[in-house]
Design a protein around this motif. Structure first.
Motif, PDB file in Angstrom:
ATOM      1  N   ILE B  10       1.068  -1.093  -0.226  1.00 50.83           N
ATOM      2  CA  ILE B  10       0.080   0.193  -0.371  1.00 50.83           C
ATOM      3  C   ILE B  10       0.572   1.385   0.171  1.00 50.83           C
ATOM      4  O   ILE B  10       0.348   2.424  -0.488  1.00 50.83           O
ATOM      5  CB  ILE B  10      -0.704  -0.045   1.124  1.00 50.83           C
ATOM      6  N   ALA B  14       0.737   4.213  -2.615  1.00 56.42           N
ATOM      7  CA  ALA B  14       0.423   5.568  -2.721  1.00 56.42           C
ATOM      8  C   ALA B  14       1.842   5.991  -2.948  1.00 56.42           C
ATOM      9  O   ALA B  14       1.091   7.742  -4.104  1.00 56.42           O
ATOM     10  CB  ALA B  14       0.477   5.478  -0.711  1.00 56.42           C
ATOM     11  N   LEU B  18       1.421   9.381  -5.793  1.00 54.96           N
ATOM     12  CA  LEU B  18       2.041  10.415  -5.538  1.00 54.96           C
ATOM     13  C   LEU B  18       2.468  11.388  -6.404  1.00 54.96           C
ATOM     14  O   LEU B  18       3.361  12.671  -6.457  1.00 54.96           O
ATOM     15  CB  LEU B  18       2.451  10.971  -3.723  1.00 54.96           C
TER      16      LEU B  18
END
Lengths: 417, 333, 289
Positions: B10, B14, B18
């Protein structure tokens, strides 16, 4: 133990070679050549002193490399003559290699327009690239001076306010010699061109004009682009027995064809005519005497008798120690048109530039030229030219004028049957 | 998978999502291109690394996917429909060609896929009235997943990012599944698997078809990405580049080929801007990777990681690497 | 079509086929014996013709230039094998990357030294005439190329079947470990074969120069054609390379006459047809699937 020492040695060697090559490559490279000079840069005075940045998308790797290098030479000669300036602003050119691949070209385009923030673009060689760039150029509103890509449609359905061609269209390349050929050489033509869009467009233009002048096409041959051996076609030509052969080929294809034309004894039996590619040093220097006697129409040859050309040839020969080819002139004129447009518009703003470019006139080594505002393509004087063998090399002898102020039609002509 | 492993995944996702916020607009566009290439190269990595099928014609499936969007996009607008058509068309091409070719192996397979790719290339090149021939054609369709057209760069980046993540996790599951294990078993020792009663050709064909489908999807995304298609997308040189990306990244891993794609695209882009001598430098890099980076970038990264990370953890890392795959050496025929 | 036209087409096909044979022969044996997919084999063709060009420019004449070019290319092959290839035996994918990288490097170096404009190697003056063959003239040079190709094929056939070296190679193609067991220095055999393969490609380059011209990029074009031949003929046999080269040369040439719209894909169509019938090529060894 001996083994490891040997390995270590080899590694050291390889590292040394690598370092050396990297160094050399870095020195040899000429990207982003002339960068911003001294001109101060107090940013108050509305960009007048900021350097002008030109992005050049050409095909430096692959078969189009000689064309790209020739265009680059022409542009550099022009800016050398102006002291690297347009008006009082410095000029810098960023060259990118599109590998003649639209996908790579789009990546390079974004790099030039977004990262490098160039003011305007010049290029490309390949028609596929100009088509691919066309839509993004419309969106981004950035001016492209087309220095070579000859696709007809860029003057017709795919015409853009932001694209102006200073080279030649396939239509203009194919048709001008047709009438002369029909009247003076023969009525039955065998045509040969590579099997891809530029080949089809050029030959179509020739056939149309040739038939109108009373000629007849006895056979069409479409070898693949990059064909290694023309023997089959030459045998076929001998069997077909036309009055003449008309061909459009470029680069290595043209060189091989001309040489094999002689080797198979067709030269001297059946006259060879063709597009301007066959009448240019890029082809006639490697082929030597084999190219003797080829007749066709061209927009430029170094033997043109006008003052601009005389000065150009002299400066070019002095700088590069060779005879200029028409790609050199395309590069020179691209630079010239850019400079002139920016000077007249007084800015590098695309909308100001296109107002000027639509009707721009300039003194080219090709003669006095003007942009046709309806097609964004030049009106060209086409000269009838013959390759002659003189003092151990091929030179072009101007026979006369094939067409004066020849413009590409405003819409695709319907072919006559 | 343990909870900490989930956490890692995860975290990575992420970070990945980003990315655009630290990149320039140009960087975001380049990142999207890299992701599409990564999907394509992963699909090739799948058949090379896990089924031992080294293909030199994979661009054909990529190109078919791209041309499906370009040609059908003139009639249909629906993005889902176009993506599925691309997937079906390339999948079908892979299935049919695989049916004929799978029984060849090694160099023969390499060459017969090359020939197949060149034939598809020739067809697209010759159908000038339909495809524009060598000039290529503009893509009319624009991506729209139902919530309005995705015309911003950021939007497109997320579209490709999601596509990449789906492809990656799909392949991960596929490899870990019993089917995937059998395919790997066939690669290690085909005669043993045959003796065990496996229809080895069927397994190979299935994985080849899946790979072709994925390549087709990547091609479809690429058509949307550049809004232009040309026969270069099907040319054997492009297949060759993809093969190089797989090898450079590290064969027998999933992430490897994806990283290889990024490495290749970004590096070539910058080197060729920096010097006209870029083929020379790229060539040297390949040679050096072979001489010093046994097993591609992934292996180099792993070695560096081992050297610099705390000593006590080095063993599990090595094992993890071994589990994911063990580099180039494992592929022999 | 008249017989004399057909004869012309066949001669053309043979001349082209023979040039390809010279490259494919080396490629095939390297492939079969060392299991190396040498994607840099076209490089030898390229370097051969450019080196010969330079010698011709220096005034050595065609024939000395030919010999010098072959020697230089063979030396290049030897060095390449000793320094680089030796490290990747048995690692097929590393070979792909390595040889691909090398072909990039050499193509760019050639471009760097000789420039990107196409050049031509003139036909040697002794052969610069045409023979009358019915319909028209046929360049004597091409007949010469066909002759050299046939001689080479005969020589290689003799070597393969009647000499000890040939026996070693045949044994090596079938079973590499056996060579070592027989006490033969494999390393030397490999280096020698690689150098011979390179020399043949160099020969092809020099002989092909006057016909096909010279430019950077011809290396990869010629590589693809010769790979097709190797696969059609079957890996590791000179006989296969010879028959394959004639087949491909003729179909490529005659295809232009009879199936003009197929010219781009002609040789690939042939290859797929052959491989579907014989998955290991026409003369390939190994179990039929």
């Amino acid at each position: 133990m001996k083994e490891t020492r040997k390995t270590r040695w080899t590694r050291a060697w390889l590292c040394a070679i690598l370092a050396l090559t990297l160094l050399l490559a870095a020195c040899g490279s000429q990207t982003a050549s002339e960068s911003a000079g001294g001109s101060g840069g107090t940013n108050g005075s509305a960009g007048a002193s900021e350097p002008i940045k030109i992005g050049a998308i050409l095909s430096f790797s692959g078969n189009f490399a000689p064309l790209s290098e020739s265009i680059k030479e022409g542009m550099e000669l022009y800016f050398e003559q102006t002291g690297n300036k347009i008006g009082d602003r410095q000029v810098s050119i960023v060259y990118e290699d599109d590998e003649a691949n639209p996908q790579v070209a789009l990546r390079k385009y974004r790099q030039l327009v977004e990262s490098e923030q160039v003011d305007l673009l010049v290029g490309p060689i390949s028609s596929s690239v100009v088509y691919a760039l066309r839509d993004v150029i419309e969106k981004d509103k950035i001016v492209l001076i087309d220095a070579n890509a000859a696709a007809n449609d860029i003057s017709w359905d795919k015409k853009s306010d932001y694209i102006y061609r200073v080279s030649i269209s396939n239509w203009q390349d194919g048709m001008p010699a047709a009438e002369y050929i029909a009247q003076n050489i023969g009525k039955k033509a065998y045509v040969l061109a590579p099997d891809y869009p530029a080949g089809h467009e050029t030959i179509e233009a020739f056939e149309d004009a040739f038939k109108k002048a009373g000629g007849e096409i006895v056979k069409e041959a479409w070898p693949k682009l990059g064909n290694n051996d023309y023997a089959t076609y030459l045998t076929d030509i001998l069997q077909t027995k036309p009055d003449l052969v008309f061909s459009f080929l470029s680069g290595t294809d043209a060189i091989r064809f001309v040489q094999q034309y002689e080797q198979f004894g067709v030269k001297g039996k059946i006259p060879l005519t063709g597009t301007e590619e066959f009448l240019d040093p890029l082809v006639t220097e490697p082929t030597g005497q084999a190219a003797e006697g080829i007749i066709g129409a061209t927009m430029y040859t170094s033997s043109l008798d006008n003052p601009v050309n005389q000065k150009f040839v002299e400066a070019f020969t002095q700088k590069y120690n060779k005879t200029p080819n028409y790609f050199n002139v395309q590069g020179y004129d691209s630079a010239q048109v850019i400079a002139k447009a920016i000077e007249q518009a007084g800015s590098t703003n695309a909308d100001d530039l296109i107002n000027v470019l639509k009707e721009i006139k300039f003194s080219s080594p090709r003669g006095e030229l003007a942009m046709d505002p309806k097609t964004h393509n030049l009106a060209l004087d086409m000269y009838l030219v013959k390759n002659v063998w003189k003092d151990g090399k091929i030179v072009q002898e101007v026979l006369g004028i094939a067409a004066k102020g020849l413009k590409i039609p405003e819409t695709p002509p319907t072919p006559s049957k | 998978m343990k909870a900490s492993a989930y956490g890692k995944h995860i975290g990575c996702i992420a970070l990945f999502l980003l990315c655009p916020f630290i990149l320039t607009s140009y960087g975001v566009k380049l990142a999207s291109e890299v992701l599409i290439m990564a999907i394509f190269v992963m699909s090739l990595g799948l058949i090379i690394g896990f089924a031992g099928l080294v293909s030199l014609g994979h661009a054909a499936f990529f190109g078919l996917g791209a041309y499906a969007v370009a040609l059908l996009g003139n009639h249909w607008e629906n993005t889902y429909l176009l993506l599925i058509s691309a997937l079906v068309i390339s999948g079908l091409a892979a299935f049919l060609s695989g049916l004929l070719f799978i029984r060849s192996s090694g160099a023969y397979f390499l060459m017969i896929t090359l020939a197949f790719g060149q034939m598809i290339y020739a067809i697209v090149y010759k159908l000038e009235d339909l495809t524009g021939g060598a000039d290529g054609m503009a893509v009319v369709a624009s991506p729209n997943l139902g919530a309005g057209p995705i015309d911003s760069r950021l939007g497109f980046f997320y579209l490709t990012a999601v596509a990449f993540l789906i492809s990656y996790y799909f392949l991960r599951l596929l490899i870990a599944s019993p089917f995937g294990k059998s395919v790997r078993g066939i690669k290690e020792n085909e005669s043993r698997m045959t003796a065990l009663g496996y229809q080895t050709r069927t397994y190979k064909l299935a994985v080849y078809t899946i790979s072709g489908m994925l390549a087709g999807v990547a091609g479809a995304l690429y058509a949307y990405f550049n809004q232009y298609v040309s026969p270069d997308l099907l040319y054997w040189m492009f297949s060759g580049q993809a093969l190089i990306m797989v090898i450079v990244g590290g064969v027998g891993t999933l992430v490897g080929p994806a990283i290889g794609a990024g490495f290749f695209v970004v590096l070539q882009n910058y080197i060729s801007s920096f010097t006209d001598r870029w083929p020379l430098i790229m060539g040297l890099i390949f040679v050096l990777i072979v001489l010093f980076g046994k097993g591609g970038i992934m292996q180099i990264a792993a070695l560096l990681w081992q050297r610099f990370r705390p000593q006590r953890n080095s063993k599990p890392a090595q094992q993890a690497m071994a589990k994911e795959g063990n580099g180039i050496e494992s592929v022999k025929s | 079509m008249t017989t004399s036209t057909l004869a012309m087409h066949i001669l053309n096909g043979l001349a082209y086929g023979m040039l390809l044979f010279m490259i494919a022969a080396g490629l095939s044996i390297i492939f079969g014996l060392m299991n190396i997919v040498n994607l840099a084999h076209g490089t030898f063709y390229l370097v051969g013709v450019y080196v010969a060009y330079t010698f011709v420019q220096q005034g050595t004449g065609f024939w000395p230039a030919l010999l010098l070019a072959i020697v230089i290319v063979a030396a290049l092959g030897m060095v390449m094998e000793k320094v680089l290839m030796e490290r990747v035996y048995g690692k097929e994918l590393e070979q792909v990357l390595l040889t691909f990288g090398l072909s990039f490097i050499f193509a760019d170096v050639v471009k760097w030294i000789w420039g990107s404009s196409p050049l031509t190697l003139p036909v040697p003056s002794a052969l610069d005439f045409s023979l009358n063959v019915g319909l028209t003239e046929f360049p004597a040079y091409r007949i010469f190329v066909i002759g050299i190709g046939c001689l080479l094929a005969a020589g290689l056939w003799y070597m393969e079947n009647k000499t000890r070296i040939g026996a070693i190679i045949r044994a090596g193609v079938d079973d590499r470990e056996m060579l070592a067991a027989l006490g033969i220095n494999i390393k030397i055999v490999f280096t020698a074969i690689f150098a011979v393969g390179a020399a043949l490609a160099g020969l092809s380059g020099v002989l092909g120069g006057p016909i096909m011209g010279m430019y950077v990029g011809i290396d990869s074009e010629i590589l693809v054609s010769s790979l097709v031949i190797v696969v059609v003929g079957g890996l590791g046999t000179w006989k296969g390379a010879f028959i394959g080269a004639i087949l491909i040369g003729l179909t490529d040439t005659l295809g232009r006459v009879w199936f003009p719209s197929l010219t781009m894909a002609m040789i690939f169509v042939i290859m797929i047809m052959v491989l579907l019938i014989r998955p290991n090529g026409l003369f390939g060894r190994g179990a039929q699937a």
